[in-house]
Design an enzyme around this catalytic site. Sequence first.
Site, PDB file in Angstrom:
ATOM      1  N   ASP A  67      56.500  86.793  46.270  1.00 39.23           N
ATOM      2  CA  ASP A  67      57.348  86.887  47.462  1.00 39.23           C
ATOM      3  C   ASP A  67      58.640  86.098  47.333  1.00 39.23           C
ATOM      4  OD1 ASP A  67      56.050  84.441  47.478  1.00 39.23           O
ATOM      5  OD2 ASP A  67      54.814  84.883  49.214  1.00 39.23           O
ATOM      6  N   ASP A 136      46.857  80.635  57.787  1.00 40.61           N
ATOM      7  CA  ASP A 136      46.549  81.818  58.613  1.00 40.61           C
ATOM      8  C   ASP A 136      45.902  82.933  57.783  1.00 40.61           C
ATOM      9  OD1 ASP A 136      48.648  82.785  57.131  1.00 40.61           O
ATOM     10  OD2 ASP A 136      49.880  83.419  58.837  1.00 40.61           O
ATOM     11  N   HIS A 138      47.024  84.174  54.915  1.00 43.12           N
ATOM     12  CA  HIS A 138      47.892  85.060  54.136  1.00 43.12           C
ATOM     13  C   HIS A 138      47.776  84.833  52.632  1.00 43.12           C
ATOM     14  CE1 HIS A 138      51.620  82.175  54.571  1.00 43.12           C
ATOM     15  NE2 HIS A 138      51.023  81.955  53.424  1.00 43.12           N
ATOM     16  N   GLU A 143      51.020  88.363  56.383  1.00 38.64           N
ATOM     17  CA  GLU A 143      50.583  87.692  57.600  1.00 38.64           C
ATOM     18  C   GLU A 143      49.479  88.516  58.290  1.00 38.64           C
ATOM     19  OE1 GLU A 143      51.426  84.855  57.399  1.00 38.64           O
ATOM     20  OE2 GLU A 143      53.442  84.345  58.025  1.00 38.64           O
TER      21      GLU A 143
HETATM   22  C1  GLP Z   1      53.486  80.171  50.875  1.00 44.05           C
HETATM   23  C2  GLP Z   1      53.411  81.328  49.902  1.00 44.05           C
HETATM   24  C3  GLP Z   1      51.984  81.734  49.666  1.00 44.05           C
HETATM   25  C4  GLP Z   1      51.129  80.523  49.356  1.00 44.05           C
HETATM   26  C5  GLP Z   1      51.197  79.519  50.467  1.00 44.05           C
HETATM   27  C6  GLP Z   1      50.320  78.314  50.230  1.00 44.05           C
HETATM   28  O1  GLP Z   1      53.283  80.584  52.180  1.00 44.05           O
HETATM   29  N1  GLP Z   1      54.140  82.463  50.347  1.00 44.05           N
HETATM   30  O2  GLP Z   1      51.941  82.653  48.590  1.00 44.05           O
HETATM   31  O3  GLP Z   1      49.814  80.935  49.190  1.00 44.05           O
HETATM   32  O4  GLP Z   1      52.551  79.137  50.555  1.00 44.05           O
HETATM   33  O5  GLP Z   1      51.038  77.131  50.260  1.00 44.05           O
HETATM   34  P1  GLP Z   1      50.492  75.696  49.907  1.00 44.05           P
HETATM   35  O6  GLP Z   1      49.990  75.749  48.513  1.00 44.05           O
HETATM   36  O7  GLP Z   1      51.714  74.836  50.032  1.00 44.05           O
HETATM   37  O8  GLP Z   1      49.450  75.388  50.885  1.00 44.05           O
END
Ligand code: GLP
Length: 273
Positions: A67, A136, A138, A143
Amino acid sequence: MEVIIRPDADAAALLAARVMADHIRTNWRIVLGLATGRTMEQVYDLLCEMHKQEGLDFSGCVTFNLDEYIGLGATNPHSYRYYMNQHLFSRVNIEMRRTHLPDGMAKDLKAECREYEDRIKSYGGIDFQLLGIGVDGHIGFNEPLSSLRSRTRDKALTPETARQNCAMFGGDPNKVPKRALTMGVGTILEARHVLLVATGESKAEVLLKAIEGPITSMISASALQLHPSCTIICDEAAASKLQGKDYYHWIFDNEPEWEKYHSGPLMTLMGKN
Ligand code: GLP
């Protein structure tokens, strides 16, 4: 689906990095699907360390990130392109032209998404997809209520995601872009192997829903239950609410495929087991 629990976040990241390194070693021309977020920083640090110490070779790899924020360009320190360059690409022997992220600055976002899907197909699809998980549920930026068959597209981010990701934006959720381009759940499910890494207590509730709850578009990660080759690596804190914990521990301790990960040079070096 296989769930592997390690004692802490360091050990979980180390196992994830070793598994990924083994895939890279056995398939020099591997197509990697990559993720961002704080969890991945440690995984990428370890891969860079393996590149330095063990000569892990990235020269044949092609990468596709999940993304990118809409409106953030490559030179913006908050963009995922910038993150990837900083945490991995500039530190290993990967060819920059083989690294792909959706272009959040594209004039025609729909065309960019179609083209991204085509590019993935032109390389024969993703061999190994690394994933984190949002609070959430994702994966990527899929989402709640993302179709389980969704493809790469633009998506509005939830306020919860803005709160979760705001640390990278000086702690202000209002500074987090409202929209992003993301591979779809359907795109992710087509990867040949998927590895999701989750650490910390804040992920315990969502991990329970994703792994042991019903498959639902309310928790995108629950769609991974449909994947024929999916591994979840988590630490004790993230696993704390799982009902099947004893069985998952048993798997790591007894299944022959995990035996080689019970010890190893880098693990010894880092004082982990
Ligand atoms: C962002 C990314 C996701 C990832 C998430 C987890 O939202 N778009 O792909 O899984 O972060 O983040 P963290 O590892 O900081 O908890």
